[in-house]
Motif scaffolding. Structure first.
Motif, short mmCIF file in Angstrom:
data_model
loop_
_atom_site.label_atom_id
_atom_site.label_comp_id
_atom_site.label_asym_id
_atom_site.label_seq_id
_atom_site.Cartn_x
_atom_site.Cartn_y
_atom_site.Cartn_z
N LEU A 1 24.92 -14.41 12.72
CA LEU A 1 24.39 -13.05 12.59
C LEU A 1 22.90 -13.13 12.31
O LEU A 1 22.44 -14.06 11.65
N ASP A 2 22.17 -12.13 12.77
CA ASP A 2 20.83 -11.93 12.25
C ASP A 2 20.86 -10.67 11.40
O ASP A 2 21.90 -9.99 11.32
N GLY B 1 21.97 3.38 11.38
CA GLY B 1 22.72 4.47 10.77
C GLY B 1 21.78 5.64 10.57
O GLY B 1 21.11 6.08 11.51
N LEU B 2 21.66 6.13 9.35
CA LEU B 2 20.77 7.24 9.02
C LEU B 2 19.38 6.80 8.60
O LEU B 2 18.51 7.62 8.35
N PHE B 3 19.17 5.50 8.49
CA PHE B 3 17.99 4.99 7.81
C PHE B 3 16.94 4.42 8.75
O PHE B 3 17.23 3.53 9.56
N PRO B 4 15.69 4.85 8.61
CA PRO B 4 14.60 4.27 9.40
C PRO B 4 14.36 2.81 9.01
O PRO B 4 14.35 2.47 7.82
N VAL B 5 14.17 1.96 10.00
CA VAL B 5 13.86 0.55 9.76
C VAL B 5 12.37 0.44 9.47
O VAL B 5 11.54 0.86 10.27
N LEU B 6 12.04 -0.13 8.33
CA LEU B 6 10.65 -0.25 7.89
C LEU B 6 10.06 -1.62 8.17
O LEU B 6 8.85 -1.76 8.35
N SER B 7 10.90 -2.65 8.18
CA SER B 7 10.45 -4.02 8.39
C SER B 7 11.63 -4.83 8.89
O SER B 7 12.78 -4.56 8.50
N GLU B 8 11.33 -5.83 9.73
CA GLU B 8 12.44 -6.61 10.27
C GLU B 8 12.00 -8.00 10.68
O GLU B 8 10.96 -8.17 11.33
N THR B 9 12.78 -8.98 10.25
CA THR B 9 12.71 -10.36 10.74
C THR B 9 14.16 -10.75 11.03
O THR B 9 15.09 -10.02 10.65
N PRO B 10 14.39 -11.89 11.66
CA PRO B 10 15.79 -12.30 11.87
C PRO B 10 16.57 -12.48 10.57
O PRO B 10 17.79 -12.28 10.54
N GLU B 11 15.88 -12.80 9.49
CA GLU B 11 16.55 -13.04 8.21
C GLU B 11 16.60 -11.83 7.29
O GLU B 11 17.37 -11.80 6.34
N ARG B 12 15.75 -10.81 7.53
CA ARG B 12 15.67 -9.68 6.61
C ARG B 12 15.34 -8.40 7.37
O ARG B 12 14.43 -8.35 8.16
N LEU B 13 16.11 -7.34 7.04
CA LEU B 13 15.81 -6.01 7.55
C LEU B 13 15.68 -5.08 6.35
O LEU B 13 16.52 -5.11 5.45
#
Length: 156
Positions: free
Chosen positions: A33-34, A81-93
């Protein structure tokens, strides 16, 4: 599929400076999984009882002018879902939004452990006024049940 409460291991100053509340829950999963896939499994759909609680929450908070979803939020990472993505890497969203009563973030971390992976969901909250403090106190017992249930969906 045992969900464990763990000590939050995120830099609150980076993700939500001044956060007054933080908790974290972890589950072991078979990979690979990422963080985006884990977050989608976790927050992309909810059990019916969680949807019912969310509908009740939305009906109760709407008269106070509080957000009932993140759908109106602008986010280069889109929504989980309902939440805007603020930051993303393969290990952390990191997802979440700011509102009049409180600001919150959910941090989904994925890391390899032995032959599988661990997924940790950390919640950070900064209250902005008395309404936020009351709201947080009311939802905390439900929050813990909801996060545990949503994390189980990652492993399912």
């Amino acid at each position: 599929m045992k969900v464990q409460e763990v000590t939050p291991n995120v830099d609150t100053a980076v993700w939500l400076a001044g956060a007054q509340f933080a908790d974290a829950f972890r589950i072991a999963v078979d990979g690979p999984l990422d963080a985006r896939i884990a977050a989608q499994r976790m927050m992309g759909r909810s059990p019916r009882w969680v949807e019912a609680l969310l509908s009740l929450r939305n009906a109760l908070v709407a008269p106070f002018g509080l957000k009932t979803s993140g759908a109106g939020e602008k986010s280069a990472g889109g929504l989980i879902g309902l939440f805007p993505v603020l930051s993303e890497t393969p290990e952390r969203l990191v997802a979440g939004f700011d509102d009049h009563h409180l600001d919150f973030r959910v941090v989904v971390d994925v890391f390899t452990s032995g032959g599988g992976q661990q997924v940790t969901a950390t919640t950070l909250v900064r209250t902005n006024n008395w309404l936020g403090r009351i709201y947080l106190a009311i939802i905390l017992p439900f929050h813990r049940l909801v996060v545990r249930s949503l994390l189980r969906q990652v492993a399912a």
